[in-house]
Design a protein around this motif. Sequence first.
Motif, PDB file in Angstrom:
ATOM      1  N   GLN A  27       0.826  -1.211   0.000  1.00  0.00           N
ATOM      2  CA  GLN A  27       0.000   0.000   0.000  1.00  0.00           C
ATOM      3  C   GLN A  27       0.858   1.259   0.000  1.00  0.00           C
ATOM      4  O   GLN A  27       0.502   2.259  -0.624  1.00  0.00           O
ATOM      5  CB  GLN A  27      -0.943  -0.015   1.207  1.00  0.00           C
ATOM      6  CG  GLN A  27      -2.102   0.973   1.096  1.00  0.00           C
ATOM      7  CD  GLN A  27      -1.722   2.377   1.518  1.00  0.00           C
ATOM      8  OE1 GLN A  27      -0.945   2.562   2.455  1.00  0.00           O
ATOM      9  NE2 GLN A  27      -2.270   3.384   0.831  1.00  0.00           N
ATOM     10  N   GLN A  29       3.612   1.534  -1.542  1.00  0.00           N
ATOM     11  CA  GLN A  29       4.015   1.705  -2.940  1.00  0.00           C
ATOM     12  C   GLN A  29       2.868   2.293  -3.764  1.00  0.00           C
ATOM     13  O   GLN A  29       3.088   3.146  -4.629  1.00  0.00           O
ATOM     14  CB  GLN A  29       4.466   0.373  -3.532  1.00  0.00           C
ATOM     15  CG  GLN A  29       5.716  -0.206  -2.875  1.00  0.00           C
ATOM     16  CD  GLN A  29       6.146  -1.502  -3.538  1.00  0.00           C
ATOM     17  OE1 GLN A  29       6.351  -1.557  -4.757  1.00  0.00           O
ATOM     18  NE2 GLN A  29       6.264  -2.565  -2.747  1.00  0.00           N
ATOM     19  N   LEU A  30       1.641   1.836  -3.489  1.00  0.00           N
ATOM     20  CA  LEU A  30       0.488   2.398  -4.207  1.00  0.00           C
ATOM     21  C   LEU A  30       0.366   3.897  -3.960  1.00  0.00           C
ATOM     22  O   LEU A  30      -0.041   4.651  -4.848  1.00  0.00           O
ATOM     23  CB  LEU A  30      -0.801   1.709  -3.754  1.00  0.00           C
ATOM     24  CG  LEU A  30      -1.003   0.237  -4.113  1.00  0.00           C
ATOM     25  CD1 LEU A  30      -2.341  -0.254  -3.567  1.00  0.00           C
ATOM     26  CD2 LEU A  30      -0.934   0.032  -5.619  1.00  0.00           C
ATOM     27  N   LEU A  33       1.835   6.150  -6.505  1.00  0.00           N
ATOM     28  CA  LEU A  33       1.356   6.111  -7.888  1.00  0.00           C
ATOM     29  C   LEU A  33       0.358   7.224  -8.147  1.00  0.00           C
ATOM     30  O   LEU A  33      -0.451   7.568  -7.283  1.00  0.00           O
ATOM     31  CB  LEU A  33       0.690   4.769  -8.179  1.00  0.00           C
ATOM     32  CG  LEU A  33       1.574   3.524  -8.068  1.00  0.00           C
ATOM     33  CD1 LEU A  33       0.743   2.289  -8.366  1.00  0.00           C
ATOM     34  CD2 LEU A  33       2.757   3.617  -9.018  1.00  0.00           C
ATOM     35  N   LYS A  38      -2.703   3.941 -11.780  1.00  0.00           N
ATOM     36  CA  LYS A  38      -3.660   2.990 -11.211  1.00  0.00           C
ATOM     37  C   LYS A  38      -4.717   2.597 -12.242  1.00  0.00           C
ATOM     38  O   LYS A  38      -5.145   1.437 -12.298  1.00  0.00           O
ATOM     39  CB  LYS A  38      -4.298   3.584  -9.956  1.00  0.00           C
ATOM     40  CG  LYS A  38      -3.359   3.671  -8.765  1.00  0.00           C
ATOM     41  CD  LYS A  38      -4.048   4.174  -7.511  1.00  0.00           C
ATOM     42  CE  LYS A  38      -4.290   5.653  -7.531  1.00  0.00           C
ATOM     43  NZ  LYS A  38      -4.840   6.173  -6.277  1.00  0.00           N
ATOM     44  N   ALA A  41      -3.267   0.067 -14.656  1.00  0.00           N
ATOM     45  CA  ALA A  41      -3.147  -1.249 -14.026  1.00  0.00           C
ATOM     46  C   ALA A  41      -4.481  -1.973 -13.992  1.00  0.00           C
ATOM     47  O   ALA A  41      -4.551  -3.189 -14.239  1.00  0.00           O
ATOM     48  CB  ALA A  41      -2.576  -1.089 -12.615  1.00  0.00           C
ATOM     49  N   LEU A 148      -8.079  -0.874  -5.016  1.00  0.00           N
ATOM     50  CA  LEU A 148      -6.868  -0.399  -5.673  1.00  0.00           C
ATOM     51  C   LEU A 148      -7.064   0.984  -6.284  1.00  0.00           C
ATOM     52  O   LEU A 148      -6.173   1.841  -6.213  1.00  0.00           O
ATOM     53  CB  LEU A 148      -6.422  -1.402  -6.739  1.00  0.00           C
ATOM     54  CG  LEU A 148      -5.009  -1.188  -7.247  1.00  0.00           C
ATOM     55  CD1 LEU A 148      -4.290  -2.507  -7.433  1.00  0.00           C
ATOM     56  CD2 LEU A 148      -4.979  -0.392  -8.551  1.00  0.00           C
ATOM     57  N   LEU A 177      -2.165  -6.761 -13.051  1.00  0.00           N
ATOM     58  CA  LEU A 177      -1.633  -5.679 -12.218  1.00  0.00           C
ATOM     59  C   LEU A 177      -0.107  -5.669 -12.229  1.00  0.00           C
ATOM     60  O   LEU A 177       0.523  -4.611 -12.346  1.00  0.00           O
ATOM     61  CB  LEU A 177      -2.151  -5.825 -10.788  1.00  0.00           C
ATOM     62  CG  LEU A 177      -3.657  -5.649 -10.578  1.00  0.00           C
ATOM     63  CD1 LEU A 177      -4.039  -5.972  -9.131  1.00  0.00           C
ATOM     64  CD2 LEU A 177      -4.107  -4.235 -10.943  1.00  0.00           C
ATOM     65  N   GLU A 178       0.505  -6.854 -12.117  1.00  0.00           N
ATOM     66  CA  GLU A 178       1.970  -6.929 -12.108  1.00  0.00           C
ATOM     67  C   GLU A 178       2.563  -6.471 -13.430  1.00  0.00           C
ATOM     68  O   GLU A 178       3.675  -5.909 -13.451  1.00  0.00           O
ATOM     69  CB  GLU A 178       2.417  -8.352 -11.798  1.00  0.00           C
ATOM     70  CG  GLU A 178       2.254  -8.742 -10.341  1.00  0.00           C
ATOM     71  CD  GLU A 178       2.915 -10.064 -10.017  1.00  0.00           C
ATOM     72  OE1 GLU A 178       3.762 -10.086  -9.101  1.00  0.00           O
ATOM     73  OE2 GLU A 178       2.595 -11.071 -10.680  1.00  0.00           O
ATOM     74  N   GLU A 180       1.799  -3.990 -14.984  1.00  0.00           N
ATOM     75  CA  GLU A 180       1.890  -2.534 -14.919  1.00  0.00           C
ATOM     76  C   GLU A 180       2.639  -2.065 -13.672  1.00  0.00           C
ATOM     77  O   GLU A 180       2.535  -0.904 -13.266  1.00  0.00           O
ATOM     78  CB  GLU A 180       0.482  -1.929 -14.932  1.00  0.00           C
ATOM     79  CG  GLU A 180      -0.218  -2.045 -16.269  1.00  0.00           C
ATOM     80  CD  GLU A 180       0.443  -1.194 -17.350  1.00  0.00           C
ATOM     81  OE1 GLU A 180       1.018  -0.132 -16.997  1.00  0.00           O
ATOM     82  OE2 GLU A 180       0.392  -1.582 -18.534  1.00  0.00           O
ATOM     83  N   ILE A 182       2.377  -3.059 -10.466  1.00  0.00           N
ATOM     84  CA  ILE A 182       1.715  -3.096  -9.158  1.00  0.00           C
ATOM     85  C   ILE A 182       2.198  -4.335  -8.405  1.00  0.00           C
ATOM     86  O   ILE A 182       2.164  -5.450  -8.948  1.00  0.00           O
ATOM     87  CB  ILE A 182       0.183  -3.156  -9.311  1.00  0.00           C
ATOM     88  CG1 ILE A 182      -0.332  -1.948 -10.093  1.00  0.00           C
ATOM     89  CG2 ILE A 182      -0.494  -3.259  -7.945  1.00  0.00           C
ATOM     90  CD1 ILE A 182      -0.144  -0.627  -9.414  1.00  0.00           C
ATOM     91  N   ALA A 186      -0.503  -6.121  -3.234  1.00  0.00           N
ATOM     92  CA  ALA A 186      -1.558  -5.102  -3.164  1.00  0.00           C
ATOM     93  C   ALA A 186      -2.940  -5.729  -3.184  1.00  0.00           C
ATOM     94  O   ALA A 186      -3.900  -5.162  -2.651  1.00  0.00           O
ATOM     95  CB  ALA A 186      -1.417  -4.109  -4.313  1.00  0.00           C
TER      96      ALA A 186
END
Length: 425
Positions: A27, A29-30, A33, A38, A41, A148, A177-178, A180, A182, A186
């Motif tokens: 989170q 790391q999110l 962004l 987002k 992703a 997300l 997601l990975e 991009e 993420i 997450a």
Amino acid sequence: MTAEPAPRCESSETLVARLAQAGRAAQRQLARLDSPAKARALHAAAAALRAAEAAVLAANARDLAAGEVAGLSAAMLDRLKLDSARLAGIADAVDQVADLADPAGDIIDSSTRPNGMVLSRVRVPIGLIGIIYESRPNVTADAAALCLRSGNAVLLRGGSEAVRSNRAIHSALVEGLESEGIPAAAVQLMPTQDRAAVGAMLTAAGLIDMIVPRGGKSLVARIQADARVPVLAHLDGICHTYIHATADPDTAGRIALNAKMRRTGICGAMETLLLDAQFPASQAVVAGLLDAGCALRGDARACALDSRIVPAADTDWDTEYLDAILAVAVVDGLEEALGHIARHSSHHTDAIVTEDTDVAERFLAEVDSAIVMHNASTQFADGGEFGLGAEIGIATGRLHARGPVALEGLTTYKWQVRGQGQIRP
């Protein structure tokens, strides 16, 4: 990428702590962004879900076969079933969430103090959200996308009936997601169906920031009773419609019929109808409901309106039927209606039908429910109908979010203070 099975020697508490710590790190790391990242992703996740159709439907077929052996009802099996059209709808919903406005970072308000400091309240994610849900596999994608998009990490725990479907959907989402950038943590799916893991989630204060239950009354009641983590939910949907003396008869009949019979099994369905003793068309309203196949249980004055109405028991005023059954009472004016609602409402959704705007405004002000309506069906109690795009659930508490909880309801705020060297005298 599916979650790795828990080591055999790992306790439920240790498992939840490990997953929660990974989620909290993801989170952070999110939080770095921006909104377009987002959105990209989530679009990638939707594309990956479409590409995994064969694997998801095969997993769902195994869940359905196991459900039939276990004796699941036809309704439960229907909620569990996926086909190409339903899976496409789930992927489309992820795309739609990606295109919603991102609330994280919005400035709620700001001001400049006399000493020159600039204060701002800024909307931020809640953190790590735990979602505990039952048989609908679409919740895996819906909850992941909503969390997300609002900048939250999520720990998902689905029902055992949909375990294979949930794992296949989760695997596809994480792959997208990975791609991009993420982190997989997450969006995590609990790797065990052990009920002790649910208990560990509910007591993980300081690790999980909020729990959102999606399911029947018994699930929600257990979570609300046992949780040491804040819970965003509603228990019952005991929704009232009060038809005032000045209501237009045609409007009253249409609203009452729709509020009950459009879909009887949703939480916004009317469960109690209050008829003003001075309303001239009560017989027509109850006849319309009876003719549509609704069973009515009434007080003495309601029973006098139509011989098909059976006497209500005391428990009927506090029952969420989720069926074509309705409690009906005749009341002497607004005061008595307000009193009845105060005693029996679950604070979900309550409505008044009236042509008197003063009466309507008093009802809107005094009824303490998450959603209060004037001249509208309670079936509108839905995030999509409110223009929110999607919802993670309906909340009836008084703190934080109330009513349909969408992206904004998955955020809180913090104060940001910008100074130029000020010190406090």
